[in-house]
Scaffold this active site. Structure first.
Site, mmCIF file in Angstrom:
data_model
loop_
_atom_site.group_PDB
_atom_site.id
_atom_site.type_symbol
_atom_site.label_atom_id
_atom_site.label_comp_id
_atom_site.label_asym_id
_atom_site.label_seq_id
_atom_site.Cartn_x
_atom_site.Cartn_y
_atom_site.Cartn_z
ATOM 1 N N ASP A 59 -30.502 21.621 12.381
ATOM 2 C CA ASP A 59 -30.482 20.249 12.641
ATOM 3 C C ASP A 59 -29.027 20.074 13.329
ATOM 4 O O ASP A 59 -28.093 20.438 12.778
ATOM 5 C CB ASP A 59 -30.836 19.750 11.404
ATOM 6 C CG ASP A 59 -30.811 18.296 11.404
ATOM 7 O OD1 ASP A 59 -30.137 17.642 11.456
ATOM 8 O OD2 ASP A 59 -32.104 17.963 10.990
ATOM 9 N N SER A 103 -31.722 12.093 12.799
ATOM 10 C CA SER A 103 -32.715 12.832 12.519
ATOM 11 C C SER A 103 -34.167 12.323 12.723
ATOM 12 O O SER A 103 -35.043 13.059 13.162
ATOM 13 C CB SER A 103 -32.542 13.509 11.107
ATOM 14 O OG SER A 103 -31.443 14.383 10.974
ATOM 15 N N THR A 156 -36.077 15.345 9.072
ATOM 16 C CA THR A 156 -36.474 16.391 9.985
ATOM 17 C C THR A 156 -37.797 17.000 9.707
ATOM 18 O O THR A 156 -38.691 17.236 10.425
ATOM 19 C CB THR A 156 -35.262 17.348 10.468
ATOM 20 O OG1 THR A 156 -34.204 16.717 10.619
ATOM 21 C CG2 THR A 156 -35.783 18.318 11.304
#
Length: 221
Positions: A59, A103, A156
């Site tokens: 991420d 995200s 995410t």
């Protein structure tokens, strides 16, 4: 989490920031990493039917993070294992309404192939749901899973299974995750699945116990 299921499709999410916070790694000590002996690209695998697909997401990670790691650990001329993979693809994952995104929109682009507005998760800007690759796999009868080092309701991992207008609607995301019938769910965020639990910025207040509901739906917890 379901019993007696073979996991044939699993989307794995690694929130690197959380990993760094939890580790006892001493700055400057990279003895935990074993660099590859060769620099040449790894060979392509033989063409054959694909049985399992595992998508690993660092991420927030981009080329600059890879280069910085390589430079510090191995020097400019070194090569990390990830840099030896034989095929590399590049994706522009900025949001539909902003260039610097977060995200929610970026994960939506990875999960669906479509761009959306800043905080939306797997919804198009007009509010229409976009099919995710996890949902497509499930429609083909494949087992599916999400694994996160963050809360499982984080934007995410959520982008692969739910559809909400606001990434911070984590209480609703928890409900949709349960309704999605994903075979494996591993991650944090217990307070989002059971009312009366504190310790996280979001928590359930509707009296529902999604953990017990999951057990009744044949999930193991």
């Amino acid at each position: 989490m379901k019993k007696c299921k073979i996991l044939t499709f699993i989307i794995v999410f690694f929130l690197l920031l959380n990993v760094c916070k939890q580790t006892t790694h001493v700055p400057g000590d990279f003895s935990f990493y074993t660099p590859p002996q060769e620099k040449a690209p790894l060979p392509l695998v033989a063409l054959r039917p694909v049985k399992n697909v595992i998508l690993l997401i660092g991420d927030g990670m981009g080329f600059i993070h890879i280069v910085a790691t390589r430079t510090v650990v191995l020097g400019a001329q070194g090569r990390l294992t990830i840099e030896r993979l034989p095929v590399t693809g590049i994706i522009d994952n900025y949001a539909a309404n902003e260039f610097v995104s977060g995200s929610a929109a970026t994960a939506t682009s990875l999960a669906t192939g479509y761009k959306t507005d800043g905080k939306m998760i797997s919804l198009l800007p007009d509010g229409m749901p976009a099919l995710t690759i996890l949902e497509a796999a499930r429609e083909k009868g494949m087992s599916t899973g999400l694994v996160a080092t963050s809360t499982i309701t984080h934007a995410t991992p959520a982008a692969f299974a739910v559809h909400v207008r606001d990434r911070y609607s984590e209480v609703e995301i928890a409900v949709q995750l349960l309704e999605s019938k994903i075979n494996v769910l591993l991650g944090g965020g217990r307070a989002l699945f059971k009312s009366g639990i504190s310790g996280y910025k979001f928590k359930r207040t509707d009296g529902r116990d999604l953990i017990e509901e999951a057990r009744k739906a044949d999930y193991a917890y």
